[in-house]
Structure formats: C-alpha cells, structure tokens
Design a protein around this motif. Sequence first.
Motif, mmCIF file in Angstrom:
data_model
loop_
_atom_site.group_PDB
_atom_site.id
_atom_site.type_symbol
_atom_site.label_atom_id
_atom_site.label_comp_id
_atom_site.label_asym_id
_atom_site.label_seq_id
_atom_site.Cartn_x
_atom_site.Cartn_y
_atom_site.Cartn_z
ATOM 1 N N LEU A 129 0.871 -1.172 0.000
ATOM 2 C CA LEU A 129 0.000 0.000 0.000
ATOM 3 C C LEU A 129 0.907 1.220 0.000
ATOM 4 O O LEU A 129 1.440 1.630 1.026
ATOM 5 N N SER A 130 1.099 1.803 -1.183
ATOM 6 C CA SER A 130 2.219 2.713 -1.412
ATOM 7 C C SER A 130 1.884 4.193 -1.317
ATOM 8 O O SER A 130 2.795 5.015 -1.359
ATOM 9 N N GLU A 131 0.617 4.565 -1.202
ATOM 10 C CA GLU A 131 0.316 5.985 -1.125
ATOM 11 C C GLU A 131 0.943 6.608 0.126
ATOM 12 O O GLU A 131 1.128 5.955 1.159
ATOM 13 N N ARG A 132 1.252 7.891 0.009
ATOM 14 C CA ARG A 132 2.012 8.582 1.055
ATOM 15 C C ARG A 132 1.392 8.423 2.443
ATOM 16 O O ARG A 132 2.092 8.154 3.432
ATOM 17 N N GLU A 133 0.071 8.570 2.540
ATOM 18 C CA GLU A 133 -0.566 8.510 3.843
ATOM 19 C C GLU A 133 -0.421 7.136 4.487
ATOM 20 O O GLU A 133 -0.236 7.012 5.700
ATOM 21 N N VAL A 165 -2.565 16.117 12.922
ATOM 22 C CA VAL A 165 -2.734 16.973 11.736
ATOM 23 C C VAL A 165 -2.042 16.365 10.523
ATOM 24 O O VAL A 165 -2.536 16.484 9.390
ATOM 25 N N GLU A 166 -0.918 15.695 10.721
ATOM 26 C CA GLU A 166 -0.207 15.080 9.601
ATOM 27 C C GLU A 166 -0.995 13.938 8.972
ATOM 28 O O GLU A 166 -0.993 13.774 7.749
ATOM 29 N N ASN A 167 -1.671 13.161 9.789
ATOM 30 C CA ASN A 167 -2.297 11.943 9.297
ATOM 31 C C ASN A 167 -3.801 12.041 9.102
ATOM 32 O O ASN A 167 -4.349 11.382 8.218
ATOM 33 N N PHE A 168 -4.469 12.842 9.901
ATOM 34 C CA PHE A 168 -5.933 12.841 9.888
ATOM 35 C C PHE A 168 -6.534 14.231 9.731
ATOM 36 O O PHE A 168 -7.738 14.399 9.905
ATOM 37 N N GLY A 169 -5.725 15.248 9.383
ATOM 38 C CA GLY A 169 -6.215 16.616 9.403
ATOM 39 C C GLY A 169 -6.244 17.347 8.083
ATOM 40 O O GLY A 169 -6.453 18.559 8.068
ATOM 41 N N VAL A 170 -6.059 16.663 6.956
ATOM 42 C CA VAL A 170 -6.014 17.319 5.639
ATOM 43 C C VAL A 170 -5.051 18.496 5.671
ATOM 44 O O VAL A 170 -5.393 19.628 5.319
ATOM 45 N N ARG A 171 -3.833 18.222 6.121
ATOM 46 C CA ARG A 171 -2.831 19.296 6.172
ATOM 47 C C ARG A 171 -2.473 19.762 4.770
ATOM 48 O O ARG A 171 -2.442 20.963 4.505
ATOM 49 N N ILE A 172 -2.160 18.820 3.872
ATOM 50 C CA ILE A 172 -1.907 19.138 2.462
ATOM 51 C C ILE A 172 -2.545 18.036 1.626
ATOM 52 O O ILE A 172 -2.219 16.858 1.787
#
Length: 577
Positions: A129-133, A165-172
Amino acid sequence: MLKIKAVMAVSGIALAALAGPGLAQDVARADTVIFDLDRTIKDPGNFNWFTPGTKRMHGAHQTMWEPLFILNYGSGELDPWLATGFEDNGESTEFTISLREGVEWSDGEAFNADDVVFTVEMAMGNENLSEREAATIRAQVASVEKVDDLTVRFTLNDPNPRFIVENFGVRIFGSFLIMPEHIWAGEDPATFAFAEPIGTGPYTFTSAATNRAIWDRNDDWWGARTGFMDLPEPQRVIFLETGGEESRAQLMVTDQLDAAQNVSVGTFEAIRAQNPNVIAWYADYPYAAADPCARQLEINTTVAPWDDPDMRKAVAHIIDRSQIVNVAAEGATLASRTMFADYGSMEPFIDAVIEAGYGLPESADVAAAEALIEGAGYTKGSDGIYEKDGEDLSVRIHVNSASTEYTRTIDMIVEQLNRAGIAATPVPVENGVFWGEVLPFGAYEMTYSWLSCGSVNEPWTSMSRYTVADVVPVGERSPGFNNTARWDSEAAASYSQIVERMGQMPLGDPAVAGLVAEAYAHLDAEMPFIPLVQAAKLLPMNTTYWTGWPTAENEYNHPFFWWNHTHQIIHNLEKAE
C-alpha cells in the motif's frame, strides 16, 4: 488577452461527456455543481486509494470519504468532522481520538472504532500500500487499539506533536482515509478495486468514465439526521475533465463549469470580461490564492563559488521579487517575506522572523551584492561580467521545463543576474530528469523549486527539511528531497539543534516563535536557498448557479477543490437567487 472562441463546439463535447452510461438525466443544471478535473481517470472502476493513480481526487475524497478533522488554514485550528477531538499523553507518544456518535456508512452500517483500527492495521501490515498517507502511518505508528466503539488509541514509535494533523487533518491535499471493515475484510488490500465504493459522506457514487465522475446526494445522510450539519444544497456533483486552459475557459464563459483549475491572469480576465459572474480568491490583483509550496532558488552549497555564504547572499541581494511578481507571474502572486507560505495560521512565525530583522525585501540591492562579490576578489570586466583569475563568474540554473511558470521565473532571474554581472544560463530539463536526477542527487549549481514545502500551521515541517541529519554526498539521493543543498556548515549544525528542539514541542507552544527567529538567523546568514514568491493558484469560481465559494473575504478555508477538505466548500455552497 485570450480570445475565447468555438464555445458551442466545446459545449457540445462537454454535454456529450455528461451523458455517459449510468447517468439518468433527472437533475437540473441549477442543482448540479461541476468541478474541473485536470487529469484523465485511467481506471474509472478502481477506488482503492491506497495504490497510485486517480482514485480519490475525482470526487471520492471530496464528496464520499470524509476526514476525521480538517485543518483551517486561516486559524490553524483543526475543525472536527468524523472525530470530535483528541488527547495526547503529554509526551506526544500516545494519542486518543474520540469519534463522532451516529456516523454511518451509506449502506447503513455504523462507522466506529473497528473501522479505524482495521484500516490502520491494514496499512501497517502491507508494504504494497504505497500511497504517502499509508506509508506515513507505517512509519509512525507502533500500535493502534479500540478503547470502545467511539474511542481509538494510537501508540507511536517516536514522539510526534504533529501526528493528528499530519495523518488525519487534511494538512496538504489529503488525509489517511478510513475504509469500511465490513466490505474490505478478507480482501487483498493491494489488489481490491472497491469498484462499488461507499463512504460516510453526503454523496454516493453514480458513475464514472475516463473523463468524468458523477456523485448524487444521499438524502438519508447521517450528518443531517443527527444534526451535525444540514444536507448540502447541490443535488449532484460532477468532476469533469476539461482538457486544458482554453476549454475550461470556454466552459466557464457558458456556465457549464462552476470551479476551474489554475489559469493565467490573461485567461481569467478574458473569462470575467465575458462572464462577470466569475470570481477568484481576491477580487483584484493578485487574484490567486497561495499554494502551500512557496517558490525558491535552491543552491548547491558544495559547488564553488556558491560554497561561500557571502556569494549566496550576493545572489539574494540581486533578486528583485517585485519584478518576478509583476512580469513573470503577471501580478498573480506576492513576494515571499520568509520561507513560509503566507497563511493566517503562519503569521506568528512569519512575524517573528520579520521582527528579528530577517524578512526579505521585495526589491533588489545590487550595490550590496557588488560589495560582497568584490569582497570575494572579483572585478567587473569590460563586458559587465565579474571575473577572477581569468574566469567569468557564471552559474547554470536548472529548471523543470514542464511549466511556463517555472521557465518564465528562471528567465527573469537569469536576466537579473546577468545585469548585475553574473553570467547566468538557464538549463531546462524535462520533468522526469528534474525530479529523478537533478534535484535528489545534487546535480545542479542552482535550481528553481519549492523544497521548503510543508508548513501550513506550524514551522517545524518546512524548517526540518534543511537539517544536517539529511546531508548526503553529491551523487547520493537526498532522503525525501530534504537538504538537497547539502548545507553542512557549523551554522547548519546550530540551526539543526534548534529545529530539533522545536520538533519536540507541542503545537501551540508560545516559545516556538522565538526559536523560529533564532534558527532563522542561521538561514539568513548563509542562504542555502533563497525564497522568491508565493505559489499562485488562480482558480475561477462561477456564481451563476452557486454562491458561497471560499474567498479572501469569505475565508472559511482555502479554495483547492481537489483536496479532501472540499466537503467544507460543498456544504457552504448556496443556490444563486
């Protein structure tokens, strides 16, 4: 100015595209919002967002898959969505998330802690599972556990105040999206297509082809039933591949598109001249909203004479940011004051840098540059170019040829440097070479990029990209494109120590702004990169059918409608009277 023509021909193509199989023509245009899609959907029947490809930005994570939180770029706060809040253990090694009661998948099954734990463990246990998140979750999370149906606890490998915020906050762009356990259980997550996708959002999937995806409102949405939020007004949402700037302009003029991807100033003004209902983030210049990735000039600090901080500072003095704004960007952006994206949530840190005396000027100071260059032993020849030991002072500047924004900006900088006595030459290279060879391996003297990208509500993410921990020799790949400048001086070491301290401090700690200014003193003294201008996204938004678009005057959040926070945009839309 662009002359918009052949509108009827393009309109016919657009209408035909919307009349594909599986689409019942029962929703009026006035009840439909149409967003611009800037790419082809190569596999319309695949909604496995964990694997590469257009699997979510054609409406899936804007209408169907909701995030736990949404970062507000203006305030810097996390707006609760599927979650109501979180707590950490005071050491940023354990986070407990509280989920919202009453959330349901569109098939009526409850959304709860089981879904969160299942999805996170699925990502943790599968390298495919290669997507960044998914990769970020694998790197950061040691374990995840269900406390009760509405509570999930995460234990991290290392302290990380920015975990939520990095994982669950739609930071970018996106966030780690939770999938329904009752559908994914027993499937191979690397190959499962999720061809009949469901989510918790107020829209359900209707149909998709390579050039469009259609989503219809679920009038039994849990959010309206529980009182979380009213049903959004649009009955149908369409993401339509428009085929480029000219065709999207034509569709905006004829009211067949409600929100468009990035266009030039000339195109926007041509659209607005023919359709006065079209607006942008700003009502006048610079029109555009700032993208998180501010532009800058990267400098390889291992290559003479640019290994001398004074020579890098000389280049910084020569650059006229106002000219880049007015000529290269046609007035559609702003000069950068610091390395950071100019958002309201970043103001305390930007202000701290400026108050410490390290803010960047809009105009050039060529006399200051000449003093530094001549102090390094150069004299100006009869041709106006500095020289030393019989050799001209020269520089080659690599630039990604994929965008006119990039090449126009570098052409402007080359002209400025040549006028000041540095023989500069642009070196355009194609996109794959630029990102695959030039930047990561340090195969450049200078180059145009945005490698400080990352900080949108706190400063550490961007500043951490230039620490000595990521220094590798030229010819080896820089980890994550971090510190491709190979900045490795005593000042860099001091900077890195300060940034490391910042990284352990909780979000919102008032002491962070002072540390930003302290660290920035080293950046200002040695200039391993030179901030230039804010990144501009000029996004036309049409008020013929819908009002309530995000603007600088109506800043409930930013306008990037291909991001996971687009739920906020759709919920704010109101039918035009």
